[in-house]
Design an enzyme around this catalytic site. Structure first.
Site, PDB file in Angstrom:
ATOM      1  N   CYS A  22      76.122   0.222  26.733  1.00  0.00           N
ATOM      2  CA  CYS A  22      74.917  -0.598  26.818  1.00  0.00           C
ATOM      3  C   CYS A  22      74.234  -0.584  25.461  1.00  0.00           C
ATOM      4  CB  CYS A  22      73.997  -0.074  27.931  1.00  0.00           C
ATOM      5  SG  CYS A  22      72.946   1.311  27.422  1.00  0.00           S
TER       6      CYS A  22
ATOM      7  N   LYS B 160      60.423   8.760  24.240  1.00  0.00           N
ATOM      8  CA  LYS B 160      61.154   9.900  23.682  1.00  0.00           C
ATOM      9  C   LYS B 160      60.935  10.001  22.178  1.00  0.00           C
ATOM     10  CE  LYS B 160      65.348   7.064  23.527  1.00  0.00           C
ATOM     11  NZ  LYS B 160      66.695   6.885  24.089  1.00  0.00           N
TER      12      LYS B 160
ATOM     13  N   CYS C 109      73.200   5.370  22.446  1.00  0.00           N
ATOM     14  CA  CYS C 109      73.326   6.831  22.467  1.00  0.00           C
ATOM     15  C   CYS C 109      74.366   7.361  21.480  1.00  0.00           C
ATOM     16  CB  CYS C 109      73.660   7.297  23.883  1.00  0.00           C
ATOM     17  SG  CYS C 109      72.313   7.047  25.060  1.00  0.00           S
TER      18      CYS C 109
ATOM     19  N   ARG D  76      71.329  18.352  31.049  1.00  0.00           N
ATOM     20  CA  ARG D  76      71.477  18.443  29.593  1.00  0.00           C
ATOM     21  C   ARG D  76      70.706  19.650  29.067  1.00  0.00           C
ATOM     22  NH1 ARG D  76      69.546  13.163  27.248  1.00  0.00           N
ATOM     23  NH2 ARG D  76      71.530  12.417  28.071  1.00  0.00           N
TER      24      ARG D  76
ATOM     25  N   LYS E 264      62.627  12.059  18.596  1.00  0.00           N
ATOM     26  CA  LYS E 264      63.807  12.782  18.124  1.00  0.00           C
ATOM     27  C   LYS E 264      63.649  13.199  16.659  1.00  0.00           C
ATOM     28  CE  LYS E 264      66.899  10.373  21.334  1.00  0.00           C
ATOM     29  NZ  LYS E 264      68.113   9.550  21.479  1.00  0.00           N
TER      30      LYS E 264
ATOM     31  N   CYS F  24      76.622   6.773  34.267  1.00  0.00           N
ATOM     32  CA  CYS F  24      75.390   6.268  33.669  1.00  0.00           C
ATOM     33  C   CYS F  24      74.916   5.010  34.385  1.00  0.00           C
ATOM     34  CB  CYS F  24      75.590   5.979  32.178  1.00  0.00           C
ATOM     35  SG  CYS F  24      74.092   5.329  31.393  1.00  0.00           S
TER      36      CYS F  24
ATOM     37  N   CYS G   7      79.651   6.965  24.002  1.00  0.00           N
ATOM     38  CA  CYS G   7      78.753   7.503  25.023  1.00  0.00           C
ATOM     39  C   CYS G   7      79.548   7.650  26.328  1.00  0.00           C
ATOM     40  CB  CYS G   7      77.554   6.589  25.208  1.00  0.00           C
ATOM     41  SG  CYS G   7      77.958   5.015  26.024  1.00  0.00           S
TER      42      CYS G   7
ATOM     43  N   ARG H 266      62.749  15.733  21.891  1.00  0.00           N
ATOM     44  CA  ARG H 266      64.046  16.107  22.460  1.00  0.00           C
ATOM     45  C   ARG H 266      64.693  17.238  21.643  1.00  0.00           C
ATOM     46  NH1 ARG H 266      66.222  11.695  25.512  1.00  0.00           N
ATOM     47  NH2 ARG H 266      64.502  10.633  26.555  1.00  0.00           N
TER      48      ARG H 266
END
Length: 572
Positions: free
Chosen positions: A482, A217, A486, A84, A219, A443, A437, A153
């Site tokens: 899931c 993380k 995302c 990514r 953002k 994944c 996603c 991120r």
């Protein structure tokens, strides 16, 4: 900072999540990656190194479609890497595009995929090709640093810096925030780009993160009303621009958003951020840093499911968090300014920027740029367009792209290429507002299909919409394989979250503008039940809605679903 770091050093690792020891003992994210990369007996890297690769912008994955077959053949999983990029604000030059196109066909699976964080990711990059892949990215003046991991991120902002002066200023701030909050470790450059290691003081290597990095993380998003394409309330920090007469006056500041949760664990929930104040453009960088450092020092390092900023705020309170930030800044926030959002979608087709140049918004279903068997040749078509294009290409957080800065005399030429490669087809408003996603087959967290399933599900929903007389109406639909969120499904008017193969939780009641969470309507249902539930609701909406009323607002007004007023009430 010294007191907090000393406190962390004094805590036994036995009391913390295992990732905390890993980060501290990794030699600033180096670990044993050099050895793992040199091991040709396996297509993967060690378990600890798998965690460290995330900080460098890539994940180890395997093809889950082949997992059982390979296990039966006594072979290790077919490992590869998802890579990514870090592209703050999502803007690329034609030259950069051609470089990224080249390595998609040389080292990946012949596709470029636009993510919901306004960047590209590749799938299927083999370990033996990883260094070469990253070096081409570096030569294009790009990198993958901090695209994943317990760090800040990719910083996103309302798409297309060329649309206006304010858009360009906000884009520049996104770049400045990203640069300020970048990890300083040179591990990426040494291990993957061949840079020689230079000895230096420990704290100089990571003056912001230290060897502990963040609990989880982090953002950041910047939005320019009336567009909320970035879903500004879904992030740890949101900046909402305020402008007047084409001049940027500052930003309302939001803290504490986040999408992820865990099925069956009500202590986990998505949360929208709270507006806590206002800052001027020249304060944005230090405000972003101060908020991140409060989270660094007070976020939960024991339980990773409870480690995001949203839970720190839920535990301590919004006022406490704001005061901690202001204490670090040495000044108080101003009063938030009023703002209004019209939608969280994108613009499509031709439109002009303030400079008179043309921009073309191109719908990319689920962000997948490839040459498809149905005749749509997105990868080849974009390759030809950027060879003649003199402007930039902007990526959006809704997984679409914009060909920016097109002069009047270039419009026909670009439009001819779009037609030649069948790049733009007439799609419904419903499909344009949909997002997925990746999920299967790559994944490792996926419980159900998402990207591969959404197009056929939209086909069926379109039929129900047409029969209800809603063929031209837009409803925000999102799906994930899931509950990690995302594709930001908990903001959708109709959201699907994978529970098991072929089965989903159905959520209703998000807002068309991304300003309200939805709520669980039906649990663990298959496609037949999905259509059985939604078909009569769509008919009811068509007949009983108020003028201009969106579907998410309608189902709440009609009592179909209870409004979610705060993340902590998501499961009520």
């Amino acid at each position: 900072m010294g007191d907090i770091i000393q406190k962390l050093r004094d805590i036994s690792f036995d009391e913390l999540h295992s990732n905390e020891r890993l980060k501290v003992e990794s030699d600033y994210l180096r670990g044993t990656l050099e050895q793992s990369m040199a091991d040709r007996a396996s297509g993967g890297v060690s378990e600890d190194d798998t965690q460290l690769t995330k900080f460098h912008g890539f994940y180890q994955q395997d093809d889950r479609d082949l997992r059982s077959e390979r296990r039966h053949q006594k072979l290790e999983p077919l490992y590869s890497f998802m890579v990514r990029l870090r592209i703050p604000g999502g803007l690329l030059s034609p030259r950069q595009w051609l470089s990224l196109d080249d390595i998609a066909t040389r080292y990946a699976n012949d596709t470029l995929r636009i993510t919901t964080r306004q960047t590209f990711q590749y799938h299927g990059v083999l370990k033996e090709n990883l260094r070469a892949h990253l070096r081409v990215i570096n030569d294009a003046m790009l990198d993958t640093i901090a695209a994943c991991g317990d760090v800040n991120r990719n910083v996103i902002c309302t798409a297309n810096a060329h649309r206006s002066k304010v858009h360009h200023q906000v884009f520049e701030l996104a770049h400045e925030i990203s640069a300020q909050l970048m990890p300083r470790s040179r591990a990426y450059h040494e291990i993957f780009l061949g840079e020689e290691r230079v000895a230096g003081g420990e704290e100089e290597q990571e003056p912001l993160y230290t060897k502990h990095y963040l609990p989880r993380k982090f953002k950041i998003a910047l939005a320019i009303p009336p567009d909320n394409d970035v879903d500004v309330f879904a992030h740890d920090i949101g900046f909402i621009a305020d402008s007047e007469g084409g001049e940027l006056r500052g930003f309302s500041v939001c803290i504490g958003g986040g999408m992820g949760m865990t099925h069956g664990e009500p202590a986990t929930f998505p949360r929208l951020s709270d507006v806590v104040g206002f800052c001027t453009p020249d304060q944005v960088i230090e405000v972003a840093e101060a908020i991140m450092l409060v989270q660094r020092d007070h976020g939960d390092r024991h339980d990773r499911k409870h480690a995001r900023t949203k839970y720190t705020i839920e535990d301590h309170g919004v006022e406490w968090f704001r005061e901690e930030v202001e204490r670090r800044l040495g000044y108080a926030f101003g009063e938030p300014h009023e703002f209004h959002f019209d939608s969280n979608g994108d613009r499509y087709g031709w439109y002009q920027g303030d400079d008179g140049a043309w921009n073309y918004g191109l719908f990319i279903e689920n962000g997948r740029i490839a040459d498809f068997d149905n005749g749509m040749k997105l990868l080849s078509g974009m390759r030809e367009i950027v060879r003649i294009h003199e402007g930039d290409i902007a990526l959006t957080t809704n997984q679409n792209l914009i060909i920016t800065g097109v002069a009047d005399d270039k419009r026909d030429e670009i439009e001819a290429l779009i037609d030649k490669y069948c790049m733009s087809k007439d799609v419904s408003a419903l499909r344009r507002e949909s997002m997925a996603c990746v999920a299967f087959p790559t994944c490792g967290l996926a419980m159900a299909e998402s990207e591969r399933y959404l197009p056929s599900l939209i086909d069926k929903l379109e039929q129900a919409m047409c029969k209800a007389g809603l063929a031209d109406d837009a409803i925000v639909v999102r799906i994930t394989g899931c509950p990690n969120g995302c594709a930001r499904p908990y903001l959708a008017e109709i959201g699907f979250v994978g529970k098991a193969l072929g089965r989903y939780n159905l959520y209703l009641g998000g807002s068309f503008t991304g300003e309200r969470l939805n709520k669980l309507y039906r649990e663990n249902i298959d496609e037949a039940t999905i259509m059985k539930e939604l078909t009569p609701l769509l008919k009811h909406y068509a007949k009983e809605r108020d003028e201009g009323e969106h579907f998410g607002d309608f189902v709440i007004r009609q009592g179909v679903i209870k409004e979610t007023t705060a993340g902590r009430n998501f499961h009520d």
